[in-house]
Design a protein around this motif. Structure first.
Motif, PDB file in Angstrom:
ATOM      1  N   ASN A 115      -7.318  11.098  -0.493  1.00 44.12           N
ATOM      2  CA  ASN A 115      -6.785  11.071   0.874  1.00 44.12           C
ATOM      3  C   ASN A 115      -6.833   9.662   1.469  1.00 44.12           C
ATOM      4  N   THR A 116      -6.372   8.684   0.682  1.00 49.18           N
ATOM      5  CA  THR A 116      -6.401   7.303   1.155  1.00 49.18           C
ATOM      6  C   THR A 116      -5.202   6.533   0.618  1.00 49.18           C
ATOM      7  N   TRP A 117      -5.015   5.322   1.141  1.00 51.31           N
ATOM      8  CA  TRP A 117      -3.928   4.454   0.694  1.00 51.31           C
ATOM      9  C   TRP A 117      -4.299   3.790  -0.629  1.00 51.31           C
ATOM     10  N   GLU A 118      -3.326   3.659  -1.519  1.00 50.28           N
ATOM     11  CA  GLU A 118      -3.511   2.977  -2.795  1.00 50.28           C
ATOM     12  C   GLU A 118      -2.908   1.578  -2.706  1.00 50.28           C
ATOM     13  N   VAL A 119      -3.565   0.600  -3.354  1.00 52.15           N
ATOM     14  CA  VAL A 119      -3.017  -0.753  -3.422  1.00 52.15           C
ATOM     15  C   VAL A 119      -1.937  -0.784  -4.504  1.00 52.15           C
ATOM     16  N   PHE A 170       0.867  -1.176   0.000  1.00 50.60           N
ATOM     17  CA  PHE A 170       0.000   0.000   0.000  1.00 50.60           C
ATOM     18  C   PHE A 170       0.907   1.230   0.000  1.00 50.60           C
ATOM     19  N   ALA A 171       0.461   2.303  -0.636  1.00 48.97           N
ATOM     20  CA  ALA A 171       1.232   3.550  -0.653  1.00 48.97           C
ATOM     21  C   ALA A 171       0.294   4.724  -0.484  1.00 48.97           C
ATOM     22  N   PHE A 172       0.804   5.760   0.176  1.00 51.82           N
ATOM     23  CA  PHE A 172       0.039   6.986   0.396  1.00 51.82           C
ATOM     24  C   PHE A 172       0.794   8.143  -0.235  1.00 51.82           C
ATOM     25  N   SER A 173       0.130   8.891  -1.112  1.00 52.13           N
ATOM     26  CA  SER A 173       0.780   9.937  -1.884  1.00 52.13           C
ATOM     27  C   SER A 173       0.501  11.321  -1.304  1.00 52.13           C
ATOM     28  N   PHE A 174       1.505  12.206  -1.384  1.00 55.18           N
ATOM     29  CA  PHE A 174       1.304  13.602  -1.011  1.00 55.18           C
ATOM     30  C   PHE A 174       0.206  14.232  -1.863  1.00 55.18           C
ATOM     31  N   ALA A 227       3.145   1.148  -9.647  1.00 55.08           N
ATOM     32  CA  ALA A 227       1.896   0.900 -10.365  1.00 55.08           C
ATOM     33  C   ALA A 227       0.834   0.483  -9.357  1.00 55.08           C
ATOM     34  N   THR A 228      -0.368   1.082  -9.454  1.00 55.35           N
ATOM     35  CA  THR A 228      -1.443   0.784  -8.512  1.00 55.35           C
ATOM     36  C   THR A 228      -2.571   0.038  -9.204  1.00 55.35           C
ATOM     37  N   ASP A 229      -3.527  -0.432  -8.391  1.00 51.72           N
ATOM     38  CA  ASP A 229      -4.628  -1.222  -8.946  1.00 51.72           C
ATOM     39  C   ASP A 229      -5.700  -0.355  -9.595  1.00 51.72           C
TER      40      ASP A 229
END
Length: 384
Positions: free
Chosen positions: A159-163, A150-154, A173-175
């Motif tokens: 405003n949530t975590w990406e898979v 999971f990653a959280f971007s500035f 690369a995210t889902d």
């Protein structure tokens, strides 16, 4: 019949009064469905490419010691989601003046050196080496970003975590069919089931990826029961997923305690109704046998992350592990209220974006709301 003089003690009652559990863990590697002894691949790195390690039991922050045995590291230390980690050079590489292969080489950097990444530019990592700032090729390194789940971007608009699916050059690369540049990553949740060979050996080349398998012996659990004091016990063996499937019409006839649907896809959800059921289409609900007869709070956060009472799954409901530690919840309540709780009963659970788990707890005398970062156990009281 019961092992207790006063009669029967249910597993539900023992679970509610759990104080601690002790399990002996062992780590193994797997490649192409074959189990491999770690001794055959001695040069393995896993998710602990962190700048600081957190001791699991004391919560102290300590300097990394990558010379330590990998199993010891993984069993005894946690990683901070907002620690974006280190990079490790897997090959000899050049420290270049600019982020360009044609740029002048300032120094040669040996393989197996750790660095704090300063920035990411055009496929290069800016670092400080022997008093000189320069750039190294990202293809010569492995980093904490390679383990991101999971990653959280500035720059996140939701405003949530990406898979995270994988690292592609200097992006994740995210889902959601998009990518996040490494320079914009604020937080990382790592895949704790992934390991890489970081050095050539006679069996596997470097960069070979492995599944990291933590095999557990059956845990001994300590609970406290009135009239008996502290009791050690073991849960019976259960199959994680059952084949029992009911339709939505059959489900709604049950006494539903809690139901939760994924925010981005309301066809996917969890429900508890004298058992726990999961659905992918909103119509057919499969029972999870681990929670037979359970009626309590559930929360479906994403395709990977979901909660059932004290338990959490990070693989889409395939397996659940004990997540909410009752002793830490009890300590947080005692600290915030000045009164030790008579019992700990979680009545509601949810994830509050971007990264907090929020639970409502009935203590026998009052209701308390607590929150904690999603991948730790640092509970604090909050207002209703």
């Amino acid at each position: 019949m019961s092992i207790f003089p006063s009669g029967y003690a249910s597993f539900d009652r023992l679970n509610e009064q759990m104080v601690s559990s002790e399990t002996t863990d062992a780590f193994y590697l797997a490649k192409d469905d074959k189990k491999i002894s770690p001794s055959l691949v001695p040069n393995i790195t896993a998710f602990h490419l962190s700048r600081v390690w957190i001791e699991k039991y004391t919560k102290r922050r300590v300097k990394p010691n990558n010379e330590m045995d990998l199993a010891t590291i993984l069993l005894n230390y946690d990683t901070d989601p907002y620690d974006r980690g280190l990079v490790l050079t897997l090959s000899e590489t050049k420290l270049r003046e600019n982020a360009d292969m044609k740029s002048a080489a300032l120094k040669t950097i040996p393989k197996l050196n750790y660095f704090i990444p300063i920035s990411f530019e055009k496929g290069f990592i800016k670092i400080l080496f022997q008093g000189k700032f320069g750039f190294i090729d990202i293809n010569d390194c492995i980093s904490k970003y390679d383990f991101a789940k999971f990653a959280f971007s500035f720059k996140s608009k939701t405003n949530t975590w990406e898979v995270v699916l994988r690292r592609e050059f200097d992006h994740l690369a995210t889902d959601k069919n998009k990518s996040l540049h490494l320079a914009e990553i604020k937080g990382l949740i790592v895949d704790q089931k992934l390991a890489y060979a970081y050095k050539e050996n006679e069996h596997y080349p470097k960069w070979t990826s492995f599944k990291l398998i933590k095999e557990k012996s059956k845990p001994w659990i300590q609970s406290t029961l009135k009239g008996h004091g502290l009791i050690w016990w073991q849960r019976p063996e259960v199959e994680i997923l059952a084949k029992n499937t009911v339709s939505i019409d059959e489900l709604i006839k049950k006494d539903i305690y809690s139901v939760s649907f994924q925010a981005d896809n309301p066809k996917k959800g969890l429900a508890s109704a004298d058992g726990v059921y999961i659905t992918e289409d909103g119509q057919n609900w499969s029972e999870i046998a681990q929670f037979k007869d359970y009626s309590g709070p559930v929360f479906y956060y994403s395709d990977l992350l979901m909660f059932v009472g004290n338990y959490r799954s990070v693989d889409g409901g395939k397996t659940f592990e004990n997540y909410i530690q009752v002793d830490k919840v009890s300590s947080a309540i005692t600290k915030s209220t000045g009164v030790a709780p008579k019992k700990i009963q979680i009545t509601k659970i949810k994830v509050q974006k971007p990264y907090n788990v929020v639970i409502d707890v009935h203590t026998g005398a009052r209701k308390v709301r607590l929150k904690s970062p999603i991948f730790s156990q640092e509970w604090t009281q909050v207002k209703f």
